[in-house]
Structures are given as structure tokens and as C-alpha cells.
Design an enzyme around this catalytic site. Structure first.
Site, PDB file in Angstrom:
ATOM      1  N   SER A 217      -9.967   4.047  -6.424  1.00 52.87           N
ATOM      2  CA  SER A 217      -8.826   3.768  -5.556  1.00 52.87           C
ATOM      3  C   SER A 217      -7.513   4.353  -6.051  1.00 52.87           C
ATOM      4  O   SER A 217      -6.565   4.466  -5.284  1.00 52.87           O
ATOM      5  CB  SER A 217      -8.685   2.261  -5.358  1.00 52.87           C
ATOM      6  OG  SER A 217      -8.440   1.644  -6.591  1.00 52.87           O
ATOM      7  N   HIS A 245     -13.107  -0.373  -1.236  1.00 49.66           N
ATOM      8  CA  HIS A 245     -12.201   0.519  -0.502  1.00 49.66           C
ATOM      9  C   HIS A 245     -12.941   1.399   0.498  1.00 49.66           C
ATOM     10  O   HIS A 245     -12.368   2.351   1.034  1.00 49.66           O
ATOM     11  CB  HIS A 245     -11.422   1.415  -1.473  1.00 49.66           C
ATOM     12  CG  HIS A 245     -10.270   0.711  -2.124  1.00 49.66           C
ATOM     13  ND1 HIS A 245      -9.060   0.510  -1.495  1.00 49.66           N
ATOM     14  CD2 HIS A 245     -10.160   0.141  -3.339  1.00 49.66           C
ATOM     15  CE1 HIS A 245      -8.247  -0.136  -2.307  1.00 49.66           C
ATOM     16  NE2 HIS A 245      -8.889  -0.376  -3.436  1.00 49.66           N
ATOM     17  N   LYS A 276      -9.856  -6.377   2.465  1.00 51.55           N
ATOM     18  CA  LYS A 276      -9.197  -5.084   2.673  1.00 51.55           C
ATOM     19  C   LYS A 276      -9.323  -4.716   4.155  1.00 51.55           C
ATOM     20  O   LYS A 276      -8.641  -5.302   4.977  1.00 51.55           O
ATOM     21  CB  LYS A 276      -9.769  -4.045   1.703  1.00 51.55           C
ATOM     22  CG  LYS A 276      -9.297  -4.355   0.278  1.00 51.55           C
ATOM     23  CD  LYS A 276      -9.743  -3.369  -0.775  1.00 51.55           C
ATOM     24  CE  LYS A 276      -9.035  -3.669  -2.103  1.00 51.55           C
ATOM     25  NZ  LYS A 276      -9.950  -3.804  -3.233  1.00 51.55           N
TER      26      LYS A 276
END
Ligand SMILES: *Cc1c(COP(=O)(O)O)cnc(C)c1O
Length: 433
Positions: A217, A245, A276
Site C-alpha cells: 500500500s 487494499h 476499506k
């Protein structure tokens, strides 16, 4: 017993539940050594620029937000709100519906009396999302917990974990909790992974488990999973991918790095987050081989000893997955990629050095830590909210501003960001005038 308890209650003088004292009581004194050490640590962090002063947001999490101390709205480029679902009306509505129908919480861990029908439904929904045979899903309060539980449960001191050197902190901590031998391979380097697997075998390790982030990330780089799978299979090892992610972001339909590389069925376990792209609240899961999931449900400590996921959070995640799997999903992903492409293109043309590939995380490389901070501050003044990252989060002299795209951004907002980057970049001599 009951009568005696009742008598006791009656004899007790009435006591106030909350103190009405108007003076503030003293904190218990700290041992001098600890107080001094902590103060020095904090001072050192302030001096070297690693102290984290949190900015306070006074609105919901969206493309445009208000930050305390800066008068007007700013465009947010530092959330993991990739699909813009953090305050999506359907997500909020389902969260509210579940809150009203299923209550605020269970006051229990899952295995005592914390499993409602909705928890099983969400687990099934996630399993179906990956559509692999003989698989199951276990929910956690966070992906951090999923990583804290998996290695200790599956591995003994006779086994080995082979971990990518840039893996997330929660993987590092989770690996530490297990008694397995630890090996680290160079980031994304499958030859080194191969060598470490051979070493583990030569040293007599039994089960060999390879773990990698699906997306690194800080760099916006997708792990080379096709090659990783080849090596893992050659060594008859087990593969765990943390797709925090990537879930809802990477791959044609947002099913993550397994889909991106066409290797989803070759990954034994996927750990990911609901915090997320999938609604942005909290919660995580491990999904994959049903035999392993069954063991996790029985031995994983963050699962056994931490509270069940709140119904509203379950509702929000279910709605996010429904949106992604419905006709609404494709336009969101298309929007996200169009935004990422547009930003990348304009920034490259302007002369900025960008890192990463095929991801909504687009790091603008600056090198110097002070420059990254100055640039982020100057951008905020121009209505662009981004964060500078420097050592020790990224290697020394590789300071950067990490820009994160969202499907919620409009083209105008992205153009505004690029224009601001160009202005500030010229001022700070990052790009030529
Ligand atoms: C964000 C993140 C986590 C932690 O997720 P939470 O659900 O917030 O605990 C774990 N692993 C990776 C790779 C992450 O990026």
C-alpha cells in the site's frame, strides 16, 4: 441465596453511580523512570517529524470533506474509500435497518451467544463473492485480528512462515504470535521466495506457509501472484494473501488480486477487511479452505476472545457487497480506473515521478521528507487533502505523497488536484517551472 442478596441490597446505603464532585481528582503517579522515558520518546518523535498529529474531520467520509481548522471543504485523496461506499446511501440505510432490526450489539463473542443469522449470511455472501469450492469464511472484528489469528492457529514450531519483507504490520505481528520458524523474502522477489522455501525445507520445516500482501500500500504495487503461486505449488506450500487494499478494487469485478492474476482458486486463504472499499466501517475476514476455516473458528484467539461484529456493520458490509455484485458495481470500478488513469496521465505529463501500477494508490515520489510534508501542507491550503509519508514508514530518501483515488471523485476534483500539485510542485522545485 437470592433472599440474602436482596437483604444485602436493602442494607446498603444509597450510593450515587456517578461522582458529583466538582473538583478533578489526581491521576495516579507514574514511576519516574517510565514517565521520563515516555516523555523523551514523544519529544524525539516531535523533533524527527514522526509524531502523528491527527486532523479532525467534521463531516462524514466522502470525496469532499471538512477538516477542523481549514475553513472550506477539501477534496479527500487519502482515504481507502475506493468505491465511495463509506457514506453511500444504500450502505447507510442497510446499516440503519440492521441496527433497528438486530440491535446495537451482541455483548458476546461469536461462540458463546454472539452469532446471529446475519453473521452467517454475511460469511456466506463473502464465500460466494469468491465462488470457490469447499470454502468458507470467518468474520473478525478487523483484518488486523484475522492476521493475528491465522498463523498461530495453523502452525506449530515444526513449521515455517515465509513472509514478504514489505508485509503489513498486522501480518508481522500475527507471525510473531506463532511458534513457526520465520523467513523473510525480498519484496515481490519470487526467486528469493523460492530460495527461502528451499532453505526452510533443508532445515526440516514441515508445513511451509507463504504470506503476502496482495497490494503493497505504500507503493501501489500488486504482488506478482501468478509467479508466487507457481513457486508455492512447486514447494507444496500454503498461500495466504492479505487483500485489504484489493478487495472491491483490484480485478475486473473487484474480487481482488486473485482475480487480477487469474489465480483465485490457487490461493488457500484470503484475509481482508470490510473497513476499506467495502463500506469503510470495520471488520475483517479470512475466506478460503473450509477445513482451515473450521479450525480457525475453534482456535483463533481474536475470534474466540473478542466481541462479535456489530449488526449495523454487518448490514453495511452486506450492502457494499451487494452493490459491488450488482449492476451498480461495474460503473463504480470503471469510474475508479478512469480517475486513476486520468490522474496518472496528467501528473506524468506535468513531470512528476509516480510509483506503482494498476492501482488506485498513486504515490508521488519526492525523496526528501521535509518536501513531502511541505507539499502536503501547501496542497491542503489549496483544498487538496493528501498525506506525506517518510521514514520509517517508507525507506529513507524515498519520501512521497500517497494519493488515493476513489470512484466518488469527479473529473473536476481530480483536475483541481493536478493543478494544485503543479502549482506547489513548481514552488518547491519538484518539477521544472
Ligand atoms: C488496512 C490493512 C489491514 C488492517 O485492516 P483492519 O480491518 O483495519 O484491521 C490489514 N492488512 C493490510 C494489508 C491492510 O492494508
Amino acid at each position: 441465596m437470592f433472599i440474602r442478596a436482596k437483604a444485602l441490597v436493602q442494607k446498603q446505603p444509597q450510593r450515587l453511580l456517578f461522582s458529583t464532585q466538582s473538583w478533578v481528582q489526581q491521576q495516579a503517579q507514574l514511576p519516574a523512570e517510565l514517565e521520563e522515558r515516555v516523555s523523551q520518546t514523544l519529544d524525539a518523535m516531535r523533533t524527527n517529524g514522526t509524531y502523528k498529529a491527527e486532523r479532525i474531520i467534521t463531516t462524514p467520509q466522502e470525496a469532499s470533506i471538512q477538516v477542523e481548522g481549514s475553513g472550506s471543504n477539501v477534496v479527500n485523496f487519502c482515504a481507502n474509500n475506493y468505491l465511495g461506499l463509506a457514506n453511500h446511501p444504500q450502505v447507510v440505510e442497510r446499516a440503519s435497518e440492521y441496527l433497528h432490526k438486530w440491535g446495537n450489539g451482541l455483548s458476546s463473542v461469536r461462540f458463546i451467544c454472539g452469532t446471529q443469522a446475519i453473521h452467517k449470511q454475511l460469511e456466506d455472501k463473502i464465500t460466494q463473492f469468491y465462488s470457490r469450492k469447499q470454502s468458507d469464511t470467518i468474520l473478525y472484528a478487523s483484518c488486523f485480528d484475522a492476521n493475528a489469528g491465522v498463523f498461530e492457529s495453523l502452525l506449530t514450531e515444526k513449521d515455517a512462515v515465509i513472509s514478504d519483507s514489505l508485509n503489513h504490520a498486522s501480518i508481522i505481528d500475527g507471525v510473531r504470535l506463532s511458534r513457526a520458524r520465520r523467513f523473510r523474502y525480498r519484496n515481490g522477489d519470487v526467486e528469493d521466495l523460492d530460495a527461502k522455501l528451499t532453505q526452510a525445507k533443508d532445515e526440516g520445516c514441515r508445513v511451509k506457509l507463504v504470506v503476502t500482501d496482495g497490494v503493497f500500500s505504500m507503493d501501489g504495487v500488486i504482488a506478482p501472484l501468478r509467479d508466487v503461486c507457481d513457486v508455492v505449488e512447486r514447494h507444496q506450500a500454503v498461500l495466504v494473501v492479505d487483500d485489504a487494499h484489493a478487495t472491491g478494487v483490484v480485478g475486473e469485478t473487484g474480487r481482488g488480486t486473485g482475480e487480477y492474476w487469474g489465480v483465485a482458486p490457487r490461493i488457500h486463504l484470503v484475509n481482508s477487511t470490510l473497513g476499506k472499499a467495502l463500506g469503510g466501517a470495520s471488520g475483517g475476514y479470512t475466506s478460503g479452505n473450509s477445513l482451515l476455516i473450521e479450525l480457525l473458528r475453534n482456535t483463533s484467539r481474536p475470534y474466540l476472545f473478542s466481541n462479535t461484529l456489530a449488526p449495523s456493520v454487518v448490514g453495511a458490509a452486506a450492502a457494499a457487497l451487494d452493490i459491488l455484485s450488482s449492476q451498480q458495481g461495474t460503473p463504480l470500478l470503471e469510474r475508479l480506473w478512469a480517475n486513476a488513469k486520468h490522474f496518472r496521465q496528467r501528473m506524468s505529463e506535468a513531470g512528476f515521478e509516480l510509483a506503482g501500477k494498476d492501482h488506485a494508490i498513486i504515490p508521488v515520489m519526492l525523496g526528501d521528507a521535509r518536501k513531502a510534508t511541505q507539499m502536503a501542507n501547501a496542497l491542503l491550503k489549496r483544498g487538496i487533502y493528501v498525506i506525506g509519508f517518510s521514514y520509517p514508514v517508507v525507506p529513507k530518501d524515498q519520501a512521497r505523497i500517497r494519493v488515493q483515488m476513489s470512484a466518488a471523485h469527479s473529473t473536476e476534483q481530480i483536475d483541481h488536484a493536478v493543478d494544485a500539485f503543479v502549482e506547489v510542485g513548481r514552488d518547491l522545485h519538484v518539477i521544472p517551472n
